[in-house]
Design a protein around this motif. Sequence first.
Motif, PDB file in Angstrom:
ATOM      1  N   VAL A 237      -9.267   1.326  -6.895  1.00 52.91           N
ATOM      2  CA  VAL A 237     -10.239   0.239  -6.856  1.00 52.91           C
ATOM      3  C   VAL A 237      -9.825  -0.690  -5.719  1.00 52.91           C
ATOM      4  O   VAL A 237      -8.640  -0.945  -5.513  1.00 52.91           O
ATOM      5  N   ASP A 238     -10.812  -1.154  -4.967  1.00 51.35           N
ATOM      6  CA  ASP A 238     -10.551  -2.048  -3.837  1.00 51.35           C
ATOM      7  C   ASP A 238     -10.772  -3.495  -4.256  1.00 51.35           C
ATOM      8  O   ASP A 238     -11.609  -3.803  -5.100  1.00 51.35           O
ATOM      9  N   GLY A 239     -10.008  -4.389  -3.630  1.00 51.72           N
ATOM     10  CA  GLY A 239     -10.144  -5.806  -3.933  1.00 51.72           C
ATOM     11  C   GLY A 239      -9.370  -6.632  -2.934  1.00 51.72           C
ATOM     12  O   GLY A 239      -9.173  -6.223  -1.794  1.00 51.72           O
ATOM     13  N   ARG A 240      -8.914  -7.794  -3.389  1.00 48.08           N
ATOM     14  CA  ARG A 240      -8.094  -8.651  -2.529  1.00 48.08           C
ATOM     15  C   ARG A 240      -7.158  -9.475  -3.415  1.00 48.08           C
ATOM     16  O   ARG A 240      -7.411  -9.628  -4.612  1.00 48.08           O
ATOM     17  N   ILE A 241      -6.108  -9.977  -2.813  1.00 46.02           N
ATOM     18  CA  ILE A 241      -5.131 -10.792  -3.551  1.00 46.02           C
ATOM     19  C   ILE A 241      -5.510 -12.263  -3.396  1.00 46.02           C
ATOM     20  O   ILE A 241      -5.602 -12.778  -2.282  1.00 46.02           O
ATOM     21  N   ILE A 242      -5.737 -12.931  -4.523  1.00 49.28           N
ATOM     22  CA  ILE A 242      -6.123 -14.348  -4.465  1.00 49.28           C
ATOM     23  C   ILE A 242      -4.867 -15.237  -4.473  1.00 49.28           C
ATOM     24  O   ILE A 242      -3.750 -14.746  -4.593  1.00 49.28           O
ATOM     25  N   ASP A 243      -5.085 -16.556  -4.328  1.00 48.18           N
ATOM     26  CA  ASP A 243      -3.981 -17.517  -4.164  1.00 48.18           C
ATOM     27  C   ASP A 243      -3.164 -17.785  -5.411  1.00 48.18           C
ATOM     28  O   ASP A 243      -1.989 -18.127  -5.331  1.00 48.18           O
ATOM     29  N   ALA A 244      -3.801 -17.699  -6.584  1.00 48.40           N
ATOM     30  CA  ALA A 244      -3.123 -18.063  -7.830  1.00 48.40           C
ATOM     31  C   ALA A 244      -3.672 -17.213  -8.975  1.00 48.40           C
ATOM     32  O   ALA A 244      -4.820 -16.765  -8.929  1.00 48.40           O
TER      33      ALA A 244
ATOM     34  N   VAL B 224      -2.199 -16.960   4.420  1.00 43.59           N
ATOM     35  CA  VAL B 224      -3.008 -15.862   4.980  1.00 43.59           C
ATOM     36  C   VAL B 224      -4.446 -16.028   4.485  1.00 43.59           C
ATOM     37  O   VAL B 224      -4.673 -16.166   3.277  1.00 43.59           O
ATOM     38  N   PRO B 225      -5.436 -16.042   5.406  1.00 43.49           N
ATOM     39  CA  PRO B 225      -6.825 -16.227   4.966  1.00 43.49           C
ATOM     40  C   PRO B 225      -7.312 -15.102   4.060  1.00 43.49           C
ATOM     41  O   PRO B 225      -6.822 -13.976   4.127  1.00 43.49           O
ATOM     42  N   MET B 226      -8.269 -15.435   3.203  1.00 41.98           N
ATOM     43  CA  MET B 226      -8.749 -14.506   2.183  1.00 41.98           C
ATOM     44  C   MET B 226      -9.266 -13.194   2.768  1.00 41.98           C
ATOM     45  O   MET B 226      -9.070 -12.135   2.189  1.00 41.98           O
ATOM     46  N   GLU B 227      -9.900 -13.266   3.953  1.00 39.55           N
ATOM     47  CA  GLU B 227     -10.462 -12.031   4.537  1.00 39.55           C
ATOM     48  C   GLU B 227      -9.372 -11.043   4.976  1.00 39.55           C
ATOM     49  O   GLU B 227      -9.652  -9.870   5.212  1.00 39.55           O
ATOM     50  N   LYS B 228      -8.127 -11.527   5.073  1.00 37.18           N
ATOM     51  CA  LYS B 228      -7.025 -10.633   5.474  1.00 37.18           C
ATOM     52  C   LYS B 228      -6.167 -10.200   4.287  1.00 37.18           C
ATOM     53  O   LYS B 228      -5.094  -9.630   4.462  1.00 37.18           O
ATOM     54  N   ARG B 229      -6.651 -10.477   3.082  1.00 36.85           N
ATOM     55  CA  ARG B 229      -5.869 -10.171   1.887  1.00 36.85           C
ATOM     56  C   ARG B 229      -6.381  -8.930   1.158  1.00 36.85           C
ATOM     57  O   ARG B 229      -6.185  -8.768  -0.049  1.00 36.85           O
ATOM     58  N   LYS B 230      -7.027  -8.049   1.882  1.00 33.75           N
ATOM     59  CA  LYS B 230      -7.578  -6.840   1.254  1.00 33.75           C
ATOM     60  C   LYS B 230      -6.464  -5.963   0.697  1.00 33.75           C
ATOM     61  O   LYS B 230      -5.390  -5.856   1.296  1.00 33.75           O
ATOM     62  N   ALA B 231      -6.759  -5.357  -0.449  1.00 34.35           N
ATOM     63  CA  ALA B 231      -5.761  -4.524  -1.109  1.00 34.35           C
ATOM     64  C   ALA B 231      -6.450  -3.411  -1.896  1.00 34.35           C
ATOM     65  O   ALA B 231      -7.631  -3.521  -2.237  1.00 34.35           O
ATOM     66  N   THR B 232      -5.712  -2.367  -2.167  1.00 32.30           N
ATOM     67  CA  THR B 232      -6.206  -1.255  -2.979  1.00 32.30           C
ATOM     68  C   THR B 232      -5.186  -0.966  -4.078  1.00 32.30           C
ATOM     69  O   THR B 232      -3.997  -0.860  -3.827  1.00 32.30           O
ATOM     70  N   PHE B 233      -5.699  -0.881  -5.291  1.00 30.78           N
ATOM     71  CA  PHE B 233      -4.894  -0.438  -6.424  1.00 30.78           C
ATOM     72  C   PHE B 233      -5.166   1.048  -6.598  1.00 30.78           C
ATOM     73  O   PHE B 233      -6.324   1.460  -6.722  1.00 30.78           O
ATOM     74  N   LYS B 234      -4.135   1.849  -6.614  1.00 22.56           N
ATOM     75  CA  LYS B 234      -4.309   3.298  -6.731  1.00 22.56           C
ATOM     76  C   LYS B 234      -3.448   3.824  -7.880  1.00 22.56           C
ATOM     77  O   LYS B 234      -2.262   3.509  -7.963  1.00 22.56           O
ATOM     78  N   THR B 235      -4.068   4.580  -8.766  1.00 23.28           N
ATOM     79  CA  THR B 235      -3.348   5.229  -9.855  1.00 23.28           C
ATOM     80  C   THR B 235      -3.402   6.730  -9.668  1.00 23.28           C
ATOM     81  O   THR B 235      -4.471   7.291  -9.399  1.00 23.28           O
ATOM     82  N   VAL B 236      -2.247   7.355  -9.817  1.00 20.46           N
ATOM     83  CA  VAL B 236      -2.157   8.808  -9.767  1.00 20.46           C
ATOM     84  C   VAL B 236      -1.697   9.275 -11.142  1.00 20.46           C
ATOM     85  O   VAL B 236      -0.733   8.739 -11.702  1.00 20.46           O
TER      86      VAL B 236
END
Length: 198
Positions: A136-143, A108-120
């Motif tokens: 916090v917003d970010g993305r999942i990298i390959d390794a 999956v290309p990097m631009e489609k790997r967006k993710a959000t970490f949410k703590t409650v």
Amino acid sequence: MKIVVASHNKHKVDEIREFFKGDYEVLSADDIGSYDEVEETGKTIEENALLKARAIAYLTDELVIADDTGLFVDYLDGEPGVYTARFAGVNATYEDNNNKLLNLLKGVPMEKRKATFKTVIALIYKGREAIIEGKVDGRIIDAPRGQYGFGYDPIFYVDEIGKTLAELTLEEKNKVSHRANALKKLKEYIKNNLEDRK
């Protein structure tokens, strides 16, 4: 005022203790007497945080907090979400969870790997309950990258800072992470709403 963290997770308690250093004394569930791990049967991370806080609130008159964190990956329609800690199974290790996520995102290309970490964070104090949220917003990298942190930190890359959460020291992480953002709001809430109820 003391804060009791309804958790046996040493990494998590250390992060919270470091954040509140100089303001409040932070205790773990182990410090006030043991209790069984709470089964996270909630359908949302908010429900799970409240379940954990309520399970220990009756043991102490101090302020009790419990948090639940979810990693929400856009490409996977929000998974692992509420199953973040047990994504690869009930007794999965951090590495197991990371490997499952990396396999699902293979190719999956990097631009489609967006993710959000949410703590409650759920808090209970003298009969009052509240829910506080940070993300916090970010993305999942390959390794995996980095030697610090735990969980998904080595593969969660924050564009804003150009590093994974595992490449940040605890002090650095406590300025930008999802848990840090929730803890900042929690500190404000305590000062504005609870300190006069000691």
